[in-house]
Structure formats: structure tokens, C-alpha cells
Design an enzyme around this catalytic site. Structure first.
Site, mmCIF file in Angstrom:
data_model
loop_
_atom_site.group_PDB
_atom_site.id
_atom_site.type_symbol
_atom_site.label_atom_id
_atom_site.label_comp_id
_atom_site.label_asym_id
_atom_site.label_seq_id
_atom_site.Cartn_x
_atom_site.Cartn_y
_atom_site.Cartn_z
ATOM 1 C CB CYS A 45 -0.891 -0.009 1.232
ATOM 2 S SG CYS A 45 -1.901 1.468 1.392
ATOM 3 C CB CYS A 48 -0.671 2.152 5.638
ATOM 4 S SG CYS A 48 -1.388 0.639 4.976
ATOM 5 C CB CYS A 94 -5.448 -0.405 2.038
ATOM 6 S SG CYS A 94 -4.323 -0.835 3.385
ATOM 7 C CB CYS A 97 -4.564 3.035 5.647
ATOM 8 S SG CYS A 97 -4.221 2.947 3.886
ATOM 9 C CB CYS A 117 -9.068 -4.047 -12.153
ATOM 10 S SG CYS A 117 -8.676 -2.857 -13.416
HETATM 11 ZN ZN LIG Z 1 -2.992 1.085 3.336
#
Ligand SMILES: [Zn+2]
Length: 129
Positions: A45, A48, A94, A97, A117
Site C-alpha cells: 500500500c 501505509c 486497503c 488504512c 484491477c
Molecule cells: Zn494502506
């Protein structure tokens, strides 16, 4: 999101990364840096640093966005029903976060039949497994 978190992310992310992850904007097809990226490693990510996808599960969908048929094991990502733009889609975020990552569709390869995707701008590739 609090103002201080917003400011931290603005300092960490470029404009496109911020718009994609925080405002669920979709990057233009075939413009992302990871569309044809084939190295072995982990896609984290960009907000984060949580590991989200592995190069093992990346495939060439021809869609213009990095595509995966499986996220990392565990609860790395979660999906949310998205009825914007006159379509029913499933948004992928995510799980740590809530950054917007992309959408998941049911036209991927076996064994999952899923196509995650994902915007390149949501991801930060690390050369590790
Ligand atoms: Zn994240």
C-alpha cells in the site's frame, strides 16, 4: 480523516497517488508504472506500507491496469459494494488504512476467477517476497 493525517499523506504522496487512494480516482489505462511490471516481489500500500499483492498472482489482463487474481493471504484488502457511475462494482480498499486501490471483477483466470484491477498509483513495489 483528520487534518493532520491528510497533511501527512499529502507530503508523502504525489498528486496522482493522493487522488487515487483518497478520492477513488482511477488512473488512465496503460499509464501506470506497474501495468507491464514483471519483477518478483511484493506490492505494498503506497499509504501505509501493508503488503497487498504478490508478483506471483499478477497476470497480464490486457486491461491497462495491473491485475491480480488473488490478494495477499489474510485480510490485506477488503471489498465494498460501489454503485457509482451507474454500475454495480466492488471497490477494493486497503484493509489497514482504507486507501482506494481499484475494483474486483469476476472475469479473472482460474482458480479464483477474480480480476483485481488495481491502480499503479495505489501501489509501491518492493523487490522482496
Ligand atoms: Zn494502506
Amino acid at each position: 480523516m483528520s487534518n493532520s493525517e491528510d497533511k501527512d499523506l499529502r507530503g508523502k504522496l504525489d498528486d496522482e497517488q493522493f487522488e487515487v487512494t483518497q478520492n477513488a480516482v482511477t488512473e488512465r489505462a496503460f499509464t501506470g508504472k506497474y501495468v507491464d511490471h514483471k519483477a518478483d516481489g511484493t506490492y505494498r500500500c503506497v499509504c501505509c506500507d501493508t503488503p497487498l499483492f504478490s508478483s506471483e498472482h499478477k497476470y497480464d489482463s490486457g486491461s491497462g491496469w495491473p491485475s491480480f487474481w488473488l490478494p495477499m493471504a489474510g485480510e490485506a484488502v477488503r471489498t465494498i459494494k460501489d454503485s457509482s457511475h451507474g454500475m454495480i462494482r466492488f471497490e477494493v480498499v486497503c484493509n489497514n488504512c482504507d486507501a482506494h486501490l481499484g475494483h474486483v471483477f469476476e472475469d479473472g483466470p482460474q482458480p479464483t476467477g477474480l480480476r483485481y484491477c488495481i491502480n499503479s498509483a495505489s501501489l509501491d513495489f518492493k523487490d522482496e517476497t
